[in-house]
Design an enzyme around this catalytic site. Structure first.
Site, PDB file in Angstrom:
ATOM      1  N   SER A 128       0.809  -1.217   0.000  1.00  0.00           N
ATOM      2  CA  SER A 128       0.000   0.000   0.000  1.00  0.00           C
ATOM      3  C   SER A 128       0.845   1.271   0.000  1.00  0.00           C
ATOM      4  O   SER A 128       0.449   2.289  -0.574  1.00  0.00           O
ATOM      5  CB  SER A 128      -0.964   0.008   1.194  1.00  0.00           C
ATOM      6  OG  SER A 128      -0.269  -0.235   2.399  1.00  0.00           O
ATOM      7  N   HIS A 156       2.052   4.850   4.472  1.00  0.00           N
ATOM      8  CA  HIS A 156       1.204   5.443   3.435  1.00  0.00           C
ATOM      9  C   HIS A 156       1.625   6.884   3.141  1.00  0.00           C
ATOM     10  O   HIS A 156       1.733   7.284   1.974  1.00  0.00           O
ATOM     11  CB  HIS A 156      -0.260   5.418   3.890  1.00  0.00           C
ATOM     12  CG  HIS A 156      -0.811   4.035   4.025  1.00  0.00           C
ATOM     13  ND1 HIS A 156      -2.021   3.766   4.641  1.00  0.00           N
ATOM     14  CD2 HIS A 156      -0.332   2.826   3.608  1.00  0.00           C
ATOM     15  CE1 HIS A 156      -2.253   2.464   4.596  1.00  0.00           C
ATOM     16  NE2 HIS A 156      -1.239   1.882   3.980  1.00  0.00           N
TER      17      HIS A 156
END
Length: 289
Positions: free
Chosen positions: A177, A231
């Site tokens: 991610s 992230h």
């Protein structure tokens, strides 16, 4: 009164943005049939999925599942949330095969700045990440080309793990991610650079990207074991690499279009990017000691 020179300048910049945007979207069509395939995206997706299948098999065996039906049942039981009895086995397997573990990195296992982006915890984790990668990656790879796409994916993935190493030292981190957020950041800067080619200056496109990023970061604040530091690290580094390496076409004196951001022209910057990432990792290691 409006300045005619300012109006002409704005019109010229708008035309340049539209020409560059159209050229960037159309370039992949000039490639051979194999060149049009987003093979880097598909290779990463296939490799990450197979790697998850292998680690899921290892976790199932570690918890006592040996037959095919029991292994499948174990995987499905842990598809969304890891059951209490599988926590230790999952952690052990992920660490064995390259999860981000600060203690091990500090003891010299530096490859763990890269390997976590190919590891996933369960079926939901790998499924969502690979779905996002295929949707965004196939488009972005056609836009920037195979080599630039691979550069952006790997560098932002590594920086996402460096961010997790620095700001979440206690977290055992895995997942693609951070690199996927890097792709989002890179595409966002492509939109910013070509905003005049979009209706309303790209406002709605940028708001949509902000909404998607906000939702994903918000989910990370609600759901446990989501590494938002990774992230954010991936997103910010993706924005920088998007500014440097996403296509920007300009007309030459011979009235041909060239992508001034392609690696043939920006290879020194690409080398500096790799060197800068290495130095960032060294700095994180020094601060972590």
């Amino acid at each position: 009164m409006n300045n005619p020179q300012s109006i002409d300048g704005l019109a010229t910049r708008t035309m340049r943005a539209k020409v560059s945007y159209r050229a960037a979207l159309a370039t992949y069509r000039s490639h051979s049939r194999f060149g049009r395939i987003s093979w880097v995206t598909w290779a990463i997706t296939l490799g990450s999925t197979l790697f998850w299948c292998f680690t899921a098999y290892q976790v199932a065996q570690a918890t006592g599942a040996h037959s095919v039906p029991t292994i499948i049942k174990h995987i499905l039981d842990n598809a969304i949330d890891t059951q209490a009895g599988s926590d230790t086995a999952l952690t052990d397997v992920l660490i064995r095969y390259g999860a981000k573990d600060n203690d091990l990195i500090l003891h010299g296992q530096y490859w763990r700045f890269l390997t976590p982006i190919f590891l996933h915890a369960n079926l939901l984790h790998v499924g969502l990440n690979m779905l996002n990668l295929v949707i965004l990656g196939t488009f972005l790879e056609r836009l920037v080309g195979h080599l630039r796409f691979l550069l952006i994916y790997l560098i932002t993935g590594i920086i996402s793990i460096i961010a997790s190493f620095a700001f979440a030292p206690e977290v055992i981190s895995v997942g693609a991610s951070g690199a996927i957020f890097g792709l989002v950041g890179a595409y966002s800067l492509f939109v910013v650079i070509h905003r005049r080619a979009f209706p309303h200056g790209g406002l709605f496109a940028l708001l949509w990207l902000v909404f998607i990023v906000g939702i994903n970061l918000g989910v990370g604040l609600i759901i446990a074991n989501v590494d938002n530091y990774a992230h954010i690290g991936g997103l910010l580094s993706g924005c920088i690499l998007g500014w440097w390496f996403t296509p920007l076409y300009r007309q030459t004196r011979e009235h041909t279009l060239i992508d001034t951001h392609q690696l043939a022209y920006r290879w020194p910057l690409a080398l500096l990017t790799i060197l800068g990432t290495l130095l960032l990792a060294i700095l994180a290691l020094q601060l972590g000691n």
